[in-house]
Scaffold this active site. Structure first.
Site, PDB file in Angstrom:
ATOM      1  N   ASP A  93     103.306  18.668  11.925  1.00 32.88           N
ATOM      2  CA  ASP A  93     103.764  20.035  12.131  1.00 32.88           C
ATOM      3  C   ASP A  93     102.523  20.911  12.262  1.00 32.88           C
ATOM      4  O   ASP A  93     101.440  20.545  11.798  1.00 32.88           O
ATOM      5  CB  ASP A  93     104.626  20.465  10.937  1.00 32.88           C
ATOM      6  CG  ASP A  93     105.125  21.894  11.063  1.00 32.88           C
ATOM      7  OD1 ASP A  93     105.604  22.271  12.150  1.00 32.88           O
ATOM      8  OD2 ASP A  93     105.021  22.642  10.076  1.00 32.88           O
ATOM      9  N   ASP A 114     102.474  24.947  12.175  1.00 33.34           N
ATOM     10  CA  ASP A 114     102.439  26.191  11.415  1.00 33.34           C
ATOM     11  C   ASP A 114     102.587  25.947   9.919  1.00 33.34           C
ATOM     12  O   ASP A 114     103.491  25.234   9.468  1.00 33.34           O
ATOM     13  CB  ASP A 114     103.556  27.123  11.900  1.00 33.34           C
ATOM     14  CG  ASP A 114     103.384  27.488  13.364  1.00 33.34           C
ATOM     15  OD1 ASP A 114     102.249  27.824  13.754  1.00 33.34           O
ATOM     16  OD2 ASP A 114     104.369  27.441  14.120  1.00 33.34           O
TER      17      ASP A 114
END
Length: 236
Positions: free
Chosen positions: A7, A9
């Site tokens: 991922d 963010d």
């Protein structure tokens, strides 16, 4: 060959690039600094709470792209990269990515944030060769303000990862080990698909799930007294 998915963010980045891009547009006066900021902040709170309507959000966040030429947008993104994104790069996140790249793992960033905002962050700052992101639709070389295909959000991340692997005649069963690193409970669907899910500085809901299922929990932000990072040391 193993598989490593990340991922972006609040995992590899210290902050959320989608929200930061919206705030940057407010600061530059590209959008209404009051109305847009209020909606940008509200959508971000919904994302963190796990209640985000992805279609409503994408209609909002992609609309500014349709109002400007590609040249104008690239100039803005250059400033965003230098003034905002560079300061969000997590050095321990870079070390984690570099470890997997050095092992020869197939690496990809999987993010709900759209590809216009994230592509250069992923390639220039983390040197990850593959990006699986929400795709802004184009028509005659201009963004339409809509998304194309399945957004890379929640279960959509599974759909997009499977399609990407299928394009290379692969699937998750082809890998002895497959990692996915994330901070967000929104990513639990994909975390449950890989052999080695890892919660990174997780939100409360993801921490509870990780503790229940025995998933590793690491930090890319905490420092020990000697200044060393407290993230997990990986072994091949």
């Amino acid at each position: 060959m193993n598989l490593a998915l990340f991922d972006l963010d609040n995992t590899l980045l210290d902050g959320d690039s989608d929200h930061a891009w919206g705030q940057f547009l407010c600061d530059k006066g590209v959008v209404d600094p009051v109305e847009f900021k209020a909606r940008n902040d509200a959508f971000y709170e919904q994302y963190k709470a796990g209640t985000l309507n992805i279609d409503e959000f994408l209609d909002f966040v992609l609309a500014p792209l349709a109002r400007h030429s590609r040249e104008e947008l690239m100039k803005l993104h250059d400033e965003f990269m230098n003034d905002v994104a560079f300061g969000m790069i997590n050095e321990m996140g870079k070390q984690l990515v570099n470890w997997h790249l050095a092992q020869g793992d197939l690496c990809a960033v999987v993010t709900a944030t759209n590809a216009f905002v994230t592509e250069r962050i992923v390639r220039y700052y983390f040197h990850v060769p593959h990006l699986i992101a929400t795709v802004p639709a184009l028509e005659n070389g201009r963004f339409t303000g809509k998304a194309r295909g399945t957004p890379a959000f929640r279960e959509g991340k599974i759909t997009r990862v499977n399609a990407w692997l299928e394009s290379m005649a692969l699937d998750l069963s082809c890998f002895e080990k497959s990692w996915f690193y994330s901070d967000s409970a929104n990513d639990i669907p994909l975390l449950e698909q890989v052999s080695d899910p890892v919660a990174v500085d997780p939100c409360i809901a993801l921490r509870l799930r990780a503790e229940t299922l025995g998933w590793p929990i690491i930090s890319l932000r905490e420092k020990s007294q000697d200044g060393a990072g407290s993230g997990i040391i990986l072994q091949a």
